[in-house]
Motif scaffolding. Structure first.
Motif, short mmCIF file in Angstrom:
data_model
loop_
_atom_site.label_atom_id
_atom_site.label_comp_id
_atom_site.label_asym_id
_atom_site.label_seq_id
_atom_site.Cartn_x
_atom_site.Cartn_y
_atom_site.Cartn_z
N ARG A 157 51.09 52.25 44.94
CA ARG A 157 51.18 51.00 44.19
C ARG A 157 49.77 50.54 43.82
N VAL A 158 49.55 50.37 42.50
CA VAL A 158 48.22 50.04 41.98
C VAL A 158 48.29 48.74 41.19
N LEU A 159 47.24 47.94 41.30
CA LEU A 159 47.13 46.70 40.51
C LEU A 159 45.84 46.78 39.69
N VAL A 160 45.95 46.45 38.39
CA VAL A 160 44.77 46.35 37.53
C VAL A 160 44.64 44.89 37.09
N ILE A 161 43.50 44.29 37.37
CA ILE A 161 43.23 42.93 36.90
C ILE A 161 42.33 43.05 35.67
N GLY A 162 42.74 42.42 34.55
CA GLY A 162 42.03 42.61 33.28
C GLY A 162 42.58 43.86 32.62
N GLY A 163 41.71 44.70 32.10
CA GLY A 163 42.14 46.00 31.58
C GLY A 163 43.07 45.97 30.40
N ARG B 220 35.13 34.20 37.61
CA ARG B 220 35.98 33.89 38.78
C ARG B 220 36.29 35.17 39.58
N LEU B 221 36.21 36.31 38.89
CA LEU B 221 36.60 37.58 39.53
C LEU B 221 35.44 38.22 40.28
N PHE B 222 34.32 37.46 40.40
CA PHE B 222 33.18 37.99 41.15
C PHE B 222 32.79 37.00 42.23
N THR B 223 33.77 36.28 42.76
CA THR B 223 33.46 35.24 43.76
C THR B 223 34.01 35.64 45.13
N ASP C 17 47.90 49.65 47.18
CA ASP C 17 47.03 50.68 47.78
C ASP C 17 45.65 50.69 47.11
N VAL C 18 45.64 50.42 45.79
CA VAL C 18 44.37 50.35 45.06
C VAL C 18 44.44 49.15 44.11
N ILE C 19 43.39 48.34 44.12
CA ILE C 19 43.26 47.22 43.17
C ILE C 19 41.99 47.44 42.35
N ILE C 20 42.15 47.47 41.04
CA ILE C 20 41.03 47.73 40.12
C ILE C 20 40.78 46.48 39.29
N THR C 21 39.58 45.93 39.38
CA THR C 21 39.23 44.78 38.53
C THR C 21 38.41 45.28 37.35
N ASP C 22 39.06 45.30 36.20
CA ASP C 22 38.44 45.80 34.98
C ASP C 22 38.28 44.62 34.03
N SER C 23 37.26 43.79 34.33
CA SER C 23 37.18 42.51 33.59
C SER C 23 36.00 42.50 32.61
N THR C 24 35.94 41.47 31.82
CA THR C 24 34.78 41.20 30.98
C THR C 24 33.64 40.78 31.91
N ASP C 25 32.50 40.42 31.30
CA ASP C 25 31.31 40.24 32.14
C ASP C 25 31.18 38.85 32.76
N ALA C 26 30.58 38.86 33.94
CA ALA C 26 30.33 37.58 34.63
C ALA C 26 28.87 37.18 34.47
N VAL C 27 28.06 38.10 33.93
CA VAL C 27 26.63 37.79 33.77
C VAL C 27 26.21 38.21 32.37
N GLY C 28 25.00 37.80 31.96
CA GLY C 28 24.48 38.22 30.67
C GLY C 28 24.85 37.22 29.57
N MET C 29 24.48 37.64 28.34
CA MET C 29 24.59 36.68 27.23
C MET C 29 26.02 36.29 26.93
N GLN C 30 26.96 37.18 27.22
CA GLN C 30 28.35 36.87 26.86
C GLN C 30 29.20 36.68 28.11
N ALA C 31 28.60 36.15 29.18
CA ALA C 31 29.40 35.94 30.41
C ALA C 31 30.56 35.00 30.09
N GLN C 32 31.71 35.32 30.67
CA GLN C 32 32.90 34.50 30.42
C GLN C 32 33.29 33.77 31.70
N GLU C 33 33.65 32.52 31.58
CA GLU C 33 34.05 31.73 32.75
C GLU C 33 35.23 32.40 33.45
N GLN C 34 36.24 32.82 32.65
CA GLN C 34 37.44 33.39 33.30
C GLN C 34 37.10 34.69 34.04
#
Ligand code: SAM
Length: 289
Positions: free
Chosen positions: A78-84, A172-175, A152-169
């Motif tokens: 069982r796998v979960l992908v967050i974002g992606g 949250r996935l790096f806290t 069994d595996v959780i993959i967070t494939d999100s947009t960026d949390a840092v840099g010029m285009q960091a996104q608020e949403q």
């Protein structure tokens, strides 16, 4: 659709794409989405003017974020992908015969819709019987108790949390609270992996978060892969677990069987073992935490 060649400049660097046609451009409550047919890099997907992928080299990122944890886990079901939302990671997860169900939670449904229209792999994996697509915030998805101990595996494939285009949403996935929720959703022996930003441009960010993760998980290993069309070039990921050590645990036989039937473009058993060797400056920064 306009057919003139157009140059798209990525802010702060000289990455130029020669665009033959604009496939889609729209702004949702979460971000600006763009899909472009380029002259030499296939289809380019951008979110908030940041390169998410090109079909010429997306396999690097998607193979490495999926197969390192999946071949380290003894029997991922069982796998979960967050974002992606571009479904590239989903495509790689579904290659594993042991996987019985994959849940994907993407905050912006329009990313999924447009990816299914313009990315060659997306429609097939979206309708795979093992796939469940959720549209919503990954942070909230993990709040619900029925996810506890499930994956069994959780993959967070999100947009960026840092840099010029960091996104608020995405930030949250790096806290710490997110990492804690992920830990709760893991089944015994589960592994979590996330994109961890650029191994060149975000060294302090990676080092700080590695320290944070090592307070939550017994085993945390950053690893890297070279993505040519990413401004950050050498991209970093992390693999964390209480019981599995991806540097030693690897299902060699299953890998050889899968490598025979479905060609990898970038991932290999040798790549799996070597990707944990980090650039010296990043290694020093992590050790100094
Ligand atoms: N896979 C691509 C790559 O190669 O880097 C890009 C990643 S994928 C397109 C990033 C996705 O994360 C975006 O579609 C974005 O909407 C989604 N996202 C950002 N924050 C999120 C959140 N809090 N919950 C769920 N999805 C989120």
């Amino acid at each position: 659709m306009s057919t003139s060649v157009r140059e798209i400049l990525v802010p702060g660097c000289d990455l130029v794409f020669h665009v033959e046609s604009v496939l889609a451009e729209e702004t949702t409550p979460f971000q600006k989405i763009g899909f472009y047919q380029t002259q030499s890099q296939g289809v380019l997907m951008m979110l908030d003017n940041t390169v998410m992928l090109t079909t010429s080299d997306e396999y690097v990122y998607h193979e490495m974020i999926a197969h390192v944890p999946l071949f380290a886990h003894p029997n991922p079901k069982r796998v979960l992908v967050i974002g992606g939302g571009d479904l590239g990671v989903l495509r790689e997860v579904l290659r594993h015969p042991s996987v019985e169900e994959v849940h994907l939670c993407e905050i912006d449904g329009r990313v999924i819709d447009l990816s299914r229209q313009f990315l060659p792999w997306a429609e097939a994996v979206a309708i795979d019987p093992r796939t469940t697509l959720n549209v919503g915030d990954g942070f909230a998805f993990l709040e619900s108790d029925d996810q506890a101990g499930r994956f069994d595996v959780i993959i967070t494939d999100s947009t960026d949390a840092v840099g010029m285009q960091a996104q608020e949403q995405a930030s949250r996935l790096f806290t710490e609270s997110y990492f804690g929720k992920v830990r709760k959703a893991l089944a015994p022996g589960g592994i979590v992996v996330s994109q961890f930003e650029s191994a060149f441009h975000n060294v302090d960010f990676i080092a700080r978060n590695t320290r944070l993760l090592r307070e939550l998980f017994d085993v945390v290993h950053p690893y890297t892969a070279t993505v040519p069309t990413y401004v950050g070039g050498l991209w970093c990921f992390y693999c964390a677990s209480d019981e599995v050590n991806p540097r030693h645990d690897f299902r060699q036989e299953d890998y050889e069987q899968l490598a025979e039937s479905s060609e990898f473009q970038y991932f290999s058993d040798a790549m799996h073992r070597s990707c944990f060797v980090l650039p010296a400056r990043l290694q020093r920064s992590i050790e100094a935490q």
